[in-house]
Design a protein around this motif. Sequence first.
Motif, PDB file in Angstrom:
ATOM      1  N   UNK A   1      54.812   4.404  49.489  1.00 47.13           N
ATOM      2  CA  UNK A   1      56.182   4.523  48.990  1.00 47.13           C
ATOM      3  C   UNK A   1      56.733   5.870  49.427  1.00 47.13           C
ATOM      4  N   UNK A   2      57.870   5.853  50.070  1.00 44.73           N
ATOM      5  CA  UNK A   2      58.473   7.081  50.592  1.00 44.73           C
ATOM      6  C   UNK A   2      59.876   7.233  50.029  1.00 44.73           C
ATOM      7  N   UNK A   3      60.197   8.438  49.604  1.00 46.12           N
ATOM      8  CA  UNK A   3      61.538   8.736  49.107  1.00 46.12           C
ATOM      9  C   UNK A   3      62.349   9.385  50.223  1.00 46.12           C
ATOM     10  N   UNK A   4      63.411   8.708  50.611  1.00 44.95           N
ATOM     11  CA  UNK A   4      64.298   9.228  51.651  1.00 44.95           C
ATOM     12  C   UNK A   4      65.515   9.853  50.989  1.00 44.95           C
ATOM     13  N   UNK A   5      65.825  11.065  51.393  1.00 43.93           N
ATOM     14  CA  UNK A   5      66.971  11.789  50.856  1.00 43.93           C
ATOM     15  C   UNK A   5      67.906  12.085  52.024  1.00 43.93           C
ATOM     16  N   UNK A   6      69.017  11.349  52.069  1.00 42.50           N
ATOM     17  CA  UNK A   6      69.929  11.421  53.206  1.00 42.50           C
ATOM     18  C   UNK A   6      71.326  11.802  52.733  1.00 42.50           C
ATOM     19  N   UNK A   7      72.073  12.547  53.542  1.00 43.59           N
ATOM     20  CA  UNK A   7      73.414  12.961  53.122  1.00 43.59           C
ATOM     21  C   UNK A   7      74.344  11.784  52.894  1.00 43.59           C
TER      22      UNK A   7
ATOM     23  N   UNK B   1      73.438  14.843  63.667  1.00 46.78           N
ATOM     24  CA  UNK B   1      73.779  15.586  62.463  1.00 46.78           C
ATOM     25  C   UNK B   1      72.601  16.324  61.859  1.00 46.78           C
ATOM     26  N   UNK B   2      72.877  17.065  60.789  1.00 47.21           N
ATOM     27  CA  UNK B   2      71.818  17.739  60.038  1.00 47.21           C
ATOM     28  C   UNK B   2      71.043  16.689  59.251  1.00 47.21           C
ATOM     29  N   UNK B   3      69.729  16.799  59.278  1.00 38.84           N
ATOM     30  CA  UNK B   3      68.891  15.756  58.694  1.00 38.84           C
ATOM     31  C   UNK B   3      68.482  16.077  57.258  1.00 38.84           C
ATOM     32  N   UNK B   4      68.134  15.020  56.540  1.00 38.50           N
ATOM     33  CA  UNK B   4      67.610  15.144  55.190  1.00 38.50           C
ATOM     34  C   UNK B   4      66.095  15.115  55.208  1.00 38.50           C
ATOM     35  N   UNK B   5      65.497  14.442  54.222  1.00 37.01           N
ATOM     36  CA  UNK B   5      64.043  14.512  54.038  1.00 37.01           C
ATOM     37  C   UNK B   5      63.416  13.139  53.825  1.00 37.01           C
ATOM     38  N   UNK B   6      62.142  13.057  54.194  1.00 43.08           N
ATOM     39  CA  UNK B   6      61.279  11.939  53.819  1.00 43.08           C
ATOM     40  C   UNK B   6      60.168  12.541  52.981  1.00 43.08           C
ATOM     41  N   UNK B   7      60.104  12.200  51.699  1.00 44.34           N
ATOM     42  CA  UNK B   7      59.238  12.871  50.749  1.00 44.34           C
ATOM     43  C   UNK B   7      58.186  11.923  50.179  1.00 44.34           C
ATOM     44  N   UNK B   8      57.018  12.496  49.865  1.00 44.18           N
ATOM     45  CA  UNK B   8      55.947  11.698  49.269  1.00 44.18           C
ATOM     46  C   UNK B   8      56.175  11.449  47.781  1.00 44.18           C
TER      47      UNK B   8
END
Length: 348
Positions: free
Chosen positions: A171-177, A312-319
Amino acid sequence: MMKRMALASLLSAGVASLIPVSAMAHEGDVSERLAQIASLFDARSIVAGPEVVDCTLSGGTETQCFSITLKNSLESSEMGPWCPGKLSDGADEGGIWVRDGKQYDVDGAFIENLATFYDDPEWQLFDEATGKVHVTDTRTACDQAARPDVAEAYHNYCVECRTEYMDEVVETTYVLPLVPVARQEAASGRTPPIPRGIAFNGVRFDAAAPQDAILAAHTLAPFDDCGGHVNLHVGYHYHGANGCSPAKENVAADAPMIGFAMDGYPILARLTGDEAEKAELDACSGHVGAGIGYHYHGNSAEKNEILGCFHGEIGCALDSPDAVCTADDMGHRGPPPGEEDRPPSGKE
């Protein structure tokens, strides 16, 4: 109150009516926006979210993002095959391999001809007496053959991993603008080894597979016909847009939308023929379209990378869904170089 707009318009940078979520007059505006995002994804792939969170993008921009936790929603039968079992197997028993921008069926004949294909007599992925192909058909074999320092016993193997080899579903949490932010510096073809984006079935669009490391041990790690394969670190993931992931039609766009890039811009299906020539895509595989603004068109697996770079500026893929996205800190932007798709315990 913010004017109601289609999702594609909401996510188009440079659109005059696009305003930051923090400037919306009513909480309902935010809720509708999140509902639109959620509606694009296969409901089976959503673990949590989407929700609005504060974030810092790769260029240092502090803004608001949408956070969504996803898992691969595909059944085992929808992935593979990858490695043929014997030299007599046809194309439907194996996946695909790419070299110099071309795609090849990994059938038994391809395996048999590897020494000629690479002009290297060290290639021998099969037993000459039986015609059986050397395939990593256990978790241990997958683990040992997929390391950057491939165990000697697994040189000359067709590397195949399966989701059932994994201890748990990733399971991955994606944080995108919510509103993409164009990079201040010119985008180039050099991009950190991080995910490129997410498909609507929860499958990650990953960075290029490290073919040099794979070939150095005389191993082969095929994609399936969808451009995907499995590693024990992130599970099943795509290296291209081969037309298998869910697509959402949009009348304002020049192709269906298939996902989001890590910078929040839409990824649309690839263009072919005259359409591709007229599109004049930039180095990142994107361009500006009337009614949708800047967007990407995903490359097929033969390119070994869905996007050339980020606009663009990127967000994160978080555990962890509780982690905060500070993408300007390299430590939060993905695994170290060389580990993004071939970790010590994963498949290439």
